[in-house]
Motif scaffolding. Structure first.
Motif, PDB file in Angstrom:
ATOM      1  N   THR A 158     -94.714  57.661  52.704  1.00  0.00           N
ATOM      2  CA  THR A 158     -95.398  58.706  53.464  1.00  0.00           C
ATOM      3  C   THR A 158     -96.880  58.687  53.105  1.00  0.00           C
ATOM      4  O   THR A 158     -97.275  58.107  52.090  1.00  0.00           O
ATOM      5  CB  THR A 158     -94.811  60.092  53.165  1.00  0.00           C
ATOM      6  N   TYR A 159     -97.673  59.334  53.944  1.00  0.00           N
ATOM      7  CA  TYR A 159     -99.120  59.272  53.785  1.00  0.00           C
ATOM      8  C   TYR A 159     -99.726  60.671  53.808  1.00  0.00           C
ATOM      9  O   TYR A 159     -99.210  61.582  54.479  1.00  0.00           O
ATOM     10  CB  TYR A 159     -99.735  58.430  54.916  1.00  0.00           C
ATOM     11  N   ASN A 160    -100.803  60.802  53.067  1.00  0.00           N
ATOM     12  CA  ASN A 160    -101.572  62.045  53.049  1.00  0.00           C
ATOM     13  C   ASN A 160    -102.917  61.817  53.728  1.00  0.00           C
ATOM     14  O   ASN A 160    -103.483  60.724  53.647  1.00  0.00           O
ATOM     15  CB  ASN A 160    -101.798  62.526  51.609  1.00  0.00           C
ATOM     16  N   TYR A 161    -103.418  62.875  54.354  1.00  0.00           N
ATOM     17  CA  TYR A 161    -104.695  62.787  55.064  1.00  0.00           C
ATOM     18  C   TYR A 161    -105.596  63.959  54.689  1.00  0.00           C
ATOM     19  O   TYR A 161    -105.125  65.092  54.516  1.00  0.00           O
ATOM     20  CB  TYR A 161    -104.480  62.812  56.585  1.00  0.00           C
ATOM     21  N   THR A 162    -106.867  63.676  54.564  1.00  0.00           N
ATOM     22  CA  THR A 162    -107.890  64.714  54.430  1.00  0.00           C
ATOM     23  C   THR A 162    -108.910  64.502  55.540  1.00  0.00           C
ATOM     24  O   THR A 162    -109.510  63.427  55.645  1.00  0.00           O
ATOM     25  CB  THR A 162    -108.587  64.650  53.063  1.00  0.00           C
TER      26      THR A 162
END
Length: 650
Positions: A584-588
């Motif tokens: 999974t990926y995180n975004y800012t």
């Protein structure tokens, strides 16, 4: 003047004053007929001769007295005496939700949903009787010292059928709906809007609109879009954010049709917080025929059970809940009498519901167990053709092995035993079995066991010899080669009997008996623990690892190899699979403009507002990149831009 010791209606003795509202004072009193403490709300003298205020006061009493629900304050009595108008209600100690939010800052999403559901139930009960609260706000939501919650202050509640529904707005402007701000038609959707604002404050710790005066705040409710709650609470699940956004739409037609519909989505958010299931009607679609999916009573009951379980069985939430009911929130420093000003009490029915659900689950479990027992019984007693999965009895005393096999469904006559001397096994211990663990076995077939000890030649034992051996062979709790004497018998099998006075030594010998470690790889943790317990091997701890081959919840490995001989009560540790690791990926995403901007993410069907110099964080996304469109707010310099943003893998 109302002072301590004064009796009202020759029944209620005033103890002390506990609050003051806009048009009434509230006192704690003793009901001498029923022997309980109550709260009495008395209209202030300056208003008692005002026909408008008296009518409003009577309306409040009649509205509240007609409601009976665990989430709404109980009204006990209504009356007047010598021109003094009063309402008698239950007395509840506690703090307001407003105080709790100020103390804690931000509430986690489960805590916020739990409170919202309870408030929603009270509103739902009122709406079903045609009563609109019109002043839902954290100051009117009380958390009692017992952890219960009630909605307070039906002071401006008014029957929906009233001909004067356009009466002046009296609710707190921070939580008032746009139609209240413009003094328009007010119905149940106004309460939905106010509850949405309360939820916004619970998860962000702030109200969406604020200003120097009530007029400025009212204009914001009418004209300005609020900042998405995820801008202040980056970990907020998308489901809860969209519930809040839908509830606070400026157009009533774009909000939830009923509070019941909103409650269903709140329950879904507890069960599937990261699922994007909330549908927000676009402005262009208003007026078009909408196809509504109606949930069946069975689906609603199932969803309610799952929502309750999501609260009960989540360890993290249980920790938060303990904090939620921590006594420190009820110290004098935080005790808030203002709820009596708003006069409302909201009792939490969660525990009653949990008990009811637990009873239903227990009843279902009992039925399942009975059905399973009957199914097993009828599957094996009529014919021996039933097939079972063979268990492992190697390393087990024969008597114990026989019990396990008969429990599995084998008849004693289908167990054929032979004996062999062995230096590796204690006498009477099963050394091998003809059908290995995990293989399919027909109960009509014969299972051959090889047991350690003196006896007939291999294959020479029959069912009678086996029976004779069973009678002469000591049990696992008393056998000891060091405390036995051999003697001949008709079956030429060695008979071991404890020597006189050596009972304690036999027990000591048993504690050092060796057992073979079974293989539990591939079993669930519960199954593995059961199998190992049966062999007197103790599971002391487990750890988890991702595995591409072993399904989630099953044993990947064990600290002692299968077949190894260990002392009884030895300890073992297990490694449990977490399943294949999903990336999974995180975004800012930061605001690049010198003022507020809006964002839109097509892949997630997500949009909202980012404040000046702010950013949003989005976590646990399955996509490695997202397409984000950023548009400056009206009056902010710059042009809309579309970016392809790469995520950071977890």
């Amino acid at each position: 003047m109302i002072t301590q010791g004064v009796f009202i209606a020759d029944r209620y003795e005033v103890i002390d004053k506990i609050g003051a509202g806009g048009m009434s004072d509230v006192y704690r009193a003793k009901d001498h007929i029923l022997g309980r403490e109550v709260a009495i709300k008395i209209l202030k003298p300056e208003f008692s001769e005002d026909a408008t205020f008296v009518a409003k006061f009577r309306t409040e009493a009649q509205s509240a007295a007609g409601l009976e629900h665990p989430n709404i304050v109980n009204i006990y009595d209504v009356g007047s005496e010598n021109g003094m108008y009063f309402i008698v209600m239950e007395y509840v100690e506690g703090i307001t939700l407003k105080t709790y939010i100020e103390k804690k800052g931000q509430l986690n999403f489960k805590e916020a949903i739990s409170i919202a559901i309870q408030v929603g139930r009270g509103i739902e009960a009122a709406h079903q009787k045609g009563i609109i609260h019109r002043d839902i706000k954290p100051q009117n939501i009380i958390i009692s010292t017992e952890g219960k919650v009630k909605v307070t202050d039906f002071g401006i509640a008014r029957a929906a059928s009233s001909n004067t529904i356009h009466a002046d707005v009296m609710g707190s402007v921070h939580y008032s709906s746009p139609e209240q701000a413009r003094n328009g038609f007010v119905d149940g959707k106004s309460d939905i809007y106010s509850l949405g604002i309360v939820m916004y404050e619970m998860v962000t710790g702030r109200v969406p609109f604020d200003g120097d005066n009530t007029v400025a705040i009212a204009i914001q409710h009418l004209q300005e879009e609020m900042v998405a709650p995820s801008a202040y609470a980056p970990d907020l699940p998308i489901s809860l954010e969209k519930i809040i956004l839908k509830a606070t739409m400026k157009s009533p037609d774009r909000r939830y049709a009923t509070i019941s519909d909103m409650l269903m989505d709140l329950k879904k958010a507890l069960v599937s917080p990261n699922e994007d299931f909330v549908t927000i009607v676009e402005s262009a679609d208003l007026g078009k025929t909408q196809i509504m999916t109606r949930i069946t009573p069975e689906q609603e009951e199932s969803l309610t059970k799952k929502a309750a379980q999501a609260l009960i069985f989540d360890d993290e939430y249980e920790d938060e809940e303990e904090e939620y009911y921590d006594d420190e929130y009820y110290d004098d420093e935080y005790y808030d009498d203002e709820y009596y000003d708003d006069e409302d009490d909201y009792e939490d029915s969660k525990m009653d519901k949990i008990i009811t659900i637990s009873g239903i689950i227990a009843g279902i479990a009992i039925v399942v167990i009975i059905v399973a027992i009957l199914g097993t019984h009828f599957g094996v007693f009529k014919f021996g053709s039933k097939k079972v999965t063979m268990i492992n009895v190697v390393g087990t005393q024969y008597e114990e092995a026989k019990t396990e096999l008969t429990d599995l469904g084998l008849e004693e006559e289908n167990i054929l035993v032979s004996y062999e001397d062995s230096d590796d096994y204690e006498d009477g211990v099963v050394m091998s079995q003809s059908t290995k663990e995990g293989d399919e076995f027909s109960l009509n077939d014969t299972l051959r066991l090889t047991v350690s000890g003196e006896g007939e030649a291999e294959g020479g034992s029959d069912s009678s010899a086996s029976s004779e051996k069973s009678e002469s062979k000591p049990s696992s709790s008393s056998s000891s080669s060091s405390n036995s004497t051999p003697s001949a018998n008709t079956g030429n099998a060695a008979t071991q009997t404890p020597a006189a006075g050596t009972e304690n030594k036999s027990t000591d010998a048993d504690s050092s008996a060796k057992v073979a470690v079974p293989s539990v790889v591939g079993l669930t943790q519960a199954e593995a623990t059961t199998v190992l317990d049966a062999k007197n091997i103790v599971v002391t701890s487990t750890s988890t690892e991702n595995s591409d081959t072993v399904p989630q919840g099953q044993v990947i490995s064990q600290s002692i190899a299968p077949g190894e001989m260990v002392a009884a009560n030895s300890t073992i540790t297990l490694v449990i699979s977490k399943g294949a690791k999903a990336t999974t990926y995180n975004y800012t995403i930061a605001n690049p403009f010198e003022g507020d901007c809006t964002y839109s993410i097509a892949e997630l069907n997500k949009s909202g507002t980012i404040p000046k110099s702010g950013a949003i964080n989005i976590s646990d996304v399955s996509k490695a990149q997202l397409t984000v469109t950023l548009t400056p707010a009206e009056g902010v310099a710059g042009e809309a831009q579309t970016q392809t943003v790469q995520g950071t893998a977890n």
